[in-house]
Scaffold this motif. Structure first.
Motif, PDB file in Angstrom:
ATOM      1  N   LEU A 145     -47.573 -13.513  42.941  1.00  0.00           N
ATOM      2  CA  LEU A 145     -47.009 -14.997  42.109  1.00  0.00           C
ATOM      3  C   LEU A 145     -48.226 -15.783  41.671  1.00  0.00           C
ATOM      4  N   GLN A 146     -49.379 -15.744  41.876  1.00  0.00           N
ATOM      5  CA  GLN A 146     -50.146 -16.054  41.374  1.00  0.00           C
ATOM      6  C   GLN A 146     -50.662 -16.045  39.873  1.00  0.00           C
TER       7      GLN A 146
ATOM      8  N   GLY B 214     -50.635 -22.411  39.778  1.00  0.00           N
ATOM      9  CA  GLY B 214     -51.217 -24.887  39.694  1.00  0.00           C
ATOM     10  C   GLY B 214     -51.051 -24.673  41.399  1.00  0.00           C
ATOM     11  N   SER B 215     -50.018 -24.117  42.157  1.00  0.00           N
ATOM     12  CA  SER B 215     -49.537 -24.937  43.556  1.00  0.00           C
ATOM     13  C   SER B 215     -50.712 -25.300  44.738  1.00  0.00           C
ATOM     14  N   GLY B 216     -51.153 -23.812  44.161  1.00  0.00           N
ATOM     15  CA  GLY B 216     -52.492 -23.934  45.367  1.00  0.00           C
ATOM     16  C   GLY B 216     -52.026 -23.246  46.367  1.00  0.00           C
ATOM     17  N   PHE B 217     -50.635 -23.042  46.327  1.00  0.00           N
ATOM     18  CA  PHE B 217     -50.239 -22.524  47.975  1.00  0.00           C
ATOM     19  C   PHE B 217     -50.054 -21.133  48.131  1.00  0.00           C
TER      20      PHE B 217
ATOM     21  N   LEU C  43     -39.352 -23.714  40.797  1.00  0.00           N
ATOM     22  CA  LEU C  43     -40.544 -22.382  41.708  1.00  0.00           C
ATOM     23  C   LEU C  43     -41.795 -22.130  41.206  1.00  0.00           C
ATOM     24  N   LYS C  44     -41.903 -22.288  39.929  1.00  0.00           N
ATOM     25  CA  LYS C  44     -43.732 -22.632  39.747  1.00  0.00           C
ATOM     26  C   LYS C  44     -44.334 -23.292  40.137  1.00  0.00           C
ATOM     27  N   ALA C  45     -43.649 -24.360  40.587  1.00  0.00           N
ATOM     28  CA  ALA C  45     -43.782 -25.512  41.150  1.00  0.00           C
ATOM     29  C   ALA C  45     -44.258 -25.988  42.892  1.00  0.00           C
ATOM     30  N   ALA C  46     -43.642 -24.525  43.248  1.00  0.00           N
ATOM     31  CA  ALA C  46     -43.801 -24.023  45.006  1.00  0.00           C
ATOM     32  C   ALA C  46     -44.755 -23.142  45.179  1.00  0.00           C
TER      33      ALA C  46
END
Length: 226
Positions: free
Chosen positions: A77-78, A177-180, A170-173
């Motif tokens: 996902l990263q 760039g989200s770090g999560f 989905l990219k924000a989560a």
């Protein structure tokens, strides 16, 4: 050895990732006797055999496997670029592969949390608290795509909301760039490494060299971001 806030701050600074030092201090300083008792008991053959059986139990193997799986999903996902999951979804407008990956990630996350809860390791308890904190820190972005945390620390997914979410949401989560995904992936790797390190240290032998190996690991395991 008593762990201080200064020591934790230095290891956190190396990684550039935020760390909750008080949580680790509370857990480790209250339960450091666990490591001391483990090391001292290695001098007794009967106790050592009992420890070997305990550390080689099914839950330890399952914890390592689930953590490795979680790390793999988070790593994918990263990824960035045209051939990444997000790159392909942006080009085609089809988020089905992303939805599948996130659903698989949720399953691996829940298994990892389950085995962390069953562990008697204070370090594993700390890892569990860190995972929970990452979900809390990203709760708004996760909820926007249908991912929420249950009272027991596990994750739930509203499949309709997840499937309807756009690539940007989905990219924000879960994007880089989200770090999560980065933080959860990093911790999952440490979980797997530490399970293997403890087992290998003890399985390496019952003599003084075996005890020295375990003693060295018990000191280094506090270097969370090292």
């Amino acid at each position: 050895m008593r762990i201080t806030n200064q020591m934790l701050a230095l290891t956190a600074q190396k990684s550039g990732i935020s760390l909750q030092p008080n949580t680790l201090l509370d857990i480790m300083n209250k339960k450091q006797s666990v490591s001391s008792d483990l090391i001292s008991s290695l001098g007794n053959t009967k106790n050592t055999n009992s420890l070997l059986q305990k550390l080689n139990q099914k839950d330890d193997k399952q914890l390592a496997a689930s953590a490795e799986s979680l790390g793999s999903y988070m790593s994918s996902l990263q990824e960035e670029g045209e051939d990444s999951l997000f790159g392909k979804a942006e080009a085609s407008g089809d988020t089905s592969e992303l939805v599948k990956q996130i659903s698989n990630m949720k399953n691996a996350y829940n298994k990892t949390v389950k085995y962390l809860k069953n562990s008697d390791s204070p370090l594993n308890h700390f890892y569990m608290q860190e995972l929970k904190s990452y979900v809390s820190d990203n709760a708004e972005a996760l909820k926007a795509v249908g991912v929420t945390r249950n009272n027991d620390g596990s994750l739930s997914i509203n499949q309709d909301t997840l499937s309807a979410a756009g690539v940007d949401e989905l990219k924000a989560a879960f994007g880089s760039g989200s770090g999560f995904s980065e933080k959860v992936g990093y911790v999952s790797g440490r979980i797997s490494e530490n399970v293997s390190a403890v087992s290998n240290s003890i399985l390496s032998g019952y003599n003084s060299s075996g005890r020295e190996a375990l003693n060295a690991f018990s000191k280094n395991m506090y270097n969370f971001w090292g």
